[in-house]
Design a protein around this motif. Sequence first.
Motif, PDB file in Angstrom:
ATOM      1  N   ALA A 185       0.841  -1.209   0.000  1.00  0.00           N
ATOM      2  CA  ALA A 185       0.000   0.000   0.000  1.00  0.00           C
ATOM      3  C   ALA A 185       0.871   1.253   0.000  1.00  0.00           C
ATOM      4  CB  ALA A 185      -0.940  -0.004   1.205  1.00  0.00           C
ATOM      5  N   GLU A 186       1.963   1.226   0.748  1.00  0.00           N
ATOM      6  CA  GLU A 186       2.889   2.364   0.754  1.00  0.00           C
ATOM      7  C   GLU A 186       3.530   2.536  -0.623  1.00  0.00           C
ATOM      8  OE1 GLU A 186       5.622   1.759   3.993  1.00  0.00           O
ATOM      9  OE2 GLU A 186       4.065   2.066   5.501  1.00  0.00           O
ATOM     10  N   HIS A 187       3.848   1.429  -1.284  1.00  0.00           N
ATOM     11  CA  HIS A 187       4.391   1.508  -2.643  1.00  0.00           C
ATOM     12  C   HIS A 187       3.400   2.167  -3.588  1.00  0.00           C
ATOM     13  CE1 HIS A 187       7.924  -1.556  -2.896  1.00  0.00           C
ATOM     14  NE2 HIS A 187       7.974  -0.851  -1.783  1.00  0.00           N
ATOM     15  N   ALA A 188       2.126   1.814  -3.460  1.00  0.00           N
ATOM     16  CA  ALA A 188       1.102   2.392  -4.342  1.00  0.00           C
ATOM     17  C   ALA A 188       1.036   3.905  -4.150  1.00  0.00           C
ATOM     18  CB  ALA A 188      -0.255   1.740  -4.077  1.00  0.00           C
ATOM     19  N   GLU A 189       1.100   4.362  -2.908  1.00  0.00           N
ATOM     20  CA  GLU A 189       1.088   5.797  -2.634  1.00  0.00           C
ATOM     21  C   GLU A 189       2.326   6.469  -3.217  1.00  0.00           C
ATOM     22  OE1 GLU A 189       0.647   6.343   1.603  1.00  0.00           O
ATOM     23  OE2 GLU A 189      -1.158   5.103   1.641  1.00  0.00           O
ATOM     24  N   ALA A 190       3.482   5.843  -3.030  1.00  0.00           N
ATOM     25  CA  ALA A 190       4.735   6.402  -3.550  1.00  0.00           C
ATOM     26  C   ALA A 190       4.718   6.449  -5.080  1.00  0.00           C
ATOM     27  CB  ALA A 190       5.931   5.589  -3.057  1.00  0.00           C
ATOM     28  N   GLU A 191       4.160   5.411  -5.686  1.00  0.00           N
ATOM     29  CA  GLU A 191       4.108   5.375  -7.149  1.00  0.00           C
ATOM     30  C   GLU A 191       3.229   6.496  -7.694  1.00  0.00           C
ATOM     31  OE1 GLU A 191       4.325   2.077 -10.627  1.00  0.00           O
ATOM     32  OE2 GLU A 191       3.758   1.436  -8.619  1.00  0.00           O
ATOM     33  N   GLN A 192       2.132   6.778  -7.014  1.00  0.00           N
ATOM     34  CA  GLN A 192       1.288   7.890  -7.449  1.00  0.00           C
ATOM     35  C   GLN A 192       2.017   9.220  -7.273  1.00  0.00           C
ATOM     36  OE1 GLN A 192      -1.768   7.663  -9.133  1.00  0.00           O
ATOM     37  NE2 GLN A 192      -1.069   9.742  -9.530  1.00  0.00           N
ATOM     38  N   LEU A 193       2.753   9.368  -6.179  1.00  0.00           N
ATOM     39  CA  LEU A 193       3.543  10.585  -5.980  1.00  0.00           C
ATOM     40  C   LEU A 193       4.600  10.729  -7.073  1.00  0.00           C
ATOM     41  CD1 LEU A 193       4.024  10.561  -2.103  1.00  0.00           C
ATOM     42  CD2 LEU A 193       2.912  12.367  -3.435  1.00  0.00           C
ATOM     43  N   MET A 194       5.230   9.614  -7.463  1.00  0.00           N
ATOM     44  CA  MET A 194       6.222   9.667  -8.543  1.00  0.00           C
ATOM     45  C   MET A 194       5.576  10.091  -9.853  1.00  0.00           C
ATOM     46  SD  MET A 194       8.870   6.516  -7.867  1.00  0.00           S
ATOM     47  CE  MET A 194       7.792   5.264  -7.177  1.00  0.00           C
ATOM     48  N   LYS A 195       4.404   9.556 -10.123  1.00  0.00           N
ATOM     49  CA  LYS A 195       3.675   9.929 -11.342  1.00  0.00           C
ATOM     50  C   LYS A 195       3.343  11.422 -11.311  1.00  0.00           C
ATOM     51  CE  LYS A 195       1.693   8.256 -15.093  1.00  0.00           C
ATOM     52  NZ  LYS A 195       2.535   7.768 -16.179  1.00  0.00           N
ATOM     53  N   ASP A 196       2.910  11.908 -10.148  1.00  0.00           N
ATOM     54  CA  ASP A 196       2.590  13.329 -10.001  1.00  0.00           C
ATOM     55  C   ASP A 196       3.835  14.190 -10.191  1.00  0.00           C
ATOM     56  OD1 ASP A 196      -0.014  12.525  -9.473  1.00  0.00           O
ATOM     57  OD2 ASP A 196       0.139  12.854  -7.310  1.00  0.00           O
ATOM     58  N   LEU A 197       4.969  13.764  -9.632  1.00  0.00           N
ATOM     59  CA  LEU A 197       6.221  14.509  -9.799  1.00  0.00           C
ATOM     60  C   LEU A 197       6.637  14.555 -11.262  1.00  0.00           C
ATOM     61  CD1 LEU A 197       8.370  13.329  -6.755  1.00  0.00           C
ATOM     62  CD2 LEU A 197       7.794  15.707  -7.328  1.00  0.00           C
ATOM     63  N   GLU A 198       6.500  13.429 -11.950  1.00  0.00           N
ATOM     64  CA  GLU A 198       6.851  13.387 -13.369  1.00  0.00           C
ATOM     65  C   GLU A 198       6.024  14.387 -14.177  1.00  0.00           C
ATOM     66  OE1 GLU A 198       8.561   9.140 -14.889  1.00  0.00           O
ATOM     67  OE2 GLU A 198       6.409   9.411 -14.974  1.00  0.00           O
ATOM     68  N   GLY A 199       4.775  14.559 -13.786  1.00  0.00           N
ATOM     69  CA  GLY A 199       3.877  15.419 -14.540  1.00  0.00           C
ATOM     70  C   GLY A 199       3.854  16.870 -14.095  1.00  0.00           C
ATOM     71  N   THR A 200       4.703  17.224 -13.144  1.00  0.00           N
ATOM     72  CA  THR A 200       4.716  18.589 -12.623  1.00  0.00           C
ATOM     73  C   THR A 200       6.037  19.259 -12.971  1.00  0.00           C
ATOM     74  OG1 THR A 200       3.332  17.862 -10.764  1.00  0.00           O
ATOM     75  CG2 THR A 200       4.415  20.001 -10.536  1.00  0.00           C
ATOM     76  N   ASP A 201       5.955  20.419 -13.569  1.00  0.00           N
ATOM     77  CA  ASP A 201       7.156  21.186 -13.911  1.00  0.00           C
ATOM     78  C   ASP A 201       7.879  21.577 -12.634  1.00  0.00           C
ATOM     79  OD1 ASP A 201       8.620  23.875 -14.478  1.00  0.00           O
ATOM     80  OD2 ASP A 201       8.212  23.015 -16.469  1.00  0.00           O
ATOM     81  N   THR A 202       9.204  21.518 -12.648  1.00  0.00           N
ATOM     82  CA  THR A 202       9.981  21.860 -11.453  1.00  0.00           C
ATOM     83  C   THR A 202       9.806  23.319 -11.038  1.00  0.00           C
ATOM     84  OG1 THR A 202      11.949  22.301 -12.781  1.00  0.00           O
ATOM     85  CG2 THR A 202      11.728  20.081 -11.845  1.00  0.00           C
TER      86      THR A 202
END
Length: 189
Positions: A80-97
Motif C-alpha cells: 500500500a505504501e508503494h502504491a502511494e509512492a508510485e502515485q507521488l512519482m507519477k505526479d512529480l513526473e507530470g509537474t514542472d519543477t
Amino acid sequence: MVDHGDDIITILTTDHREVEQMFAELETLRGTGEHEQIRDVTEKVIIELVKHSVAEEAYLYPATRKYLPGGDALADREIAEHAEAEQLMKDLEGTDTQDPAFDGLLTTFMAAIRQHVLEEESELFPQLAKHADADELRHLGSRINAIKKVAPTRPHPSAPDTPPANKLLAPGAGLVDRIRDAISGRGKD
C-alpha cells in the motif's frame, strides 16, 4: 547482523543509501534555480525507486508472507505504501519543477520514502534475517538483481503489484520504458 554478501537485505539496503544520496542532492539543489538539474536528479530517483519497488513486490514481499509471523499484514502495508509512492512519482513526473506545487510534492515524496525505508530497515529486514536462512536470502538477492535489470523505469500506478501478474508484466513494461528513456535521454548524465 551477519554479512550475507549479496543477499536481498544487503542489496535493498544499498539501494536505500543510494536513494538517500540523491535526496540529499535534491535538498542541496532546492532554491538554486537549477530546474534542469532538479528534473534530472528527480528522474534518476524515480528510475531507481521504480526498479527497487518492482523487485520488492516480486520477491521481498512474497518472502515476507512466507517467512514472517504476521507477514501477510506487513506485506500488505508495504505494498500500500508503494502504491502511494508510485502515485507521488507519477505526479512529480507530470509537474514542472518551476511549478510551486513541485516543491510540496517532492517534500511529501521524500518523507514518505524515508518513512518506508525506516520501517523496512528497522522492522522487516531484521525479522527476515531472523526467519529465513542465509542461502534463501542470497537466492532472493540474485532474483532481485535479475528483475531490476528488466524492471520498468517509470511509475505505472495501475499495474499489478503482486505475483504472478507483476512478474509477468514487469519485463514488457520495462522494455517499453527503456526504449522511451533511450529516445528521450531520460536518466542519462
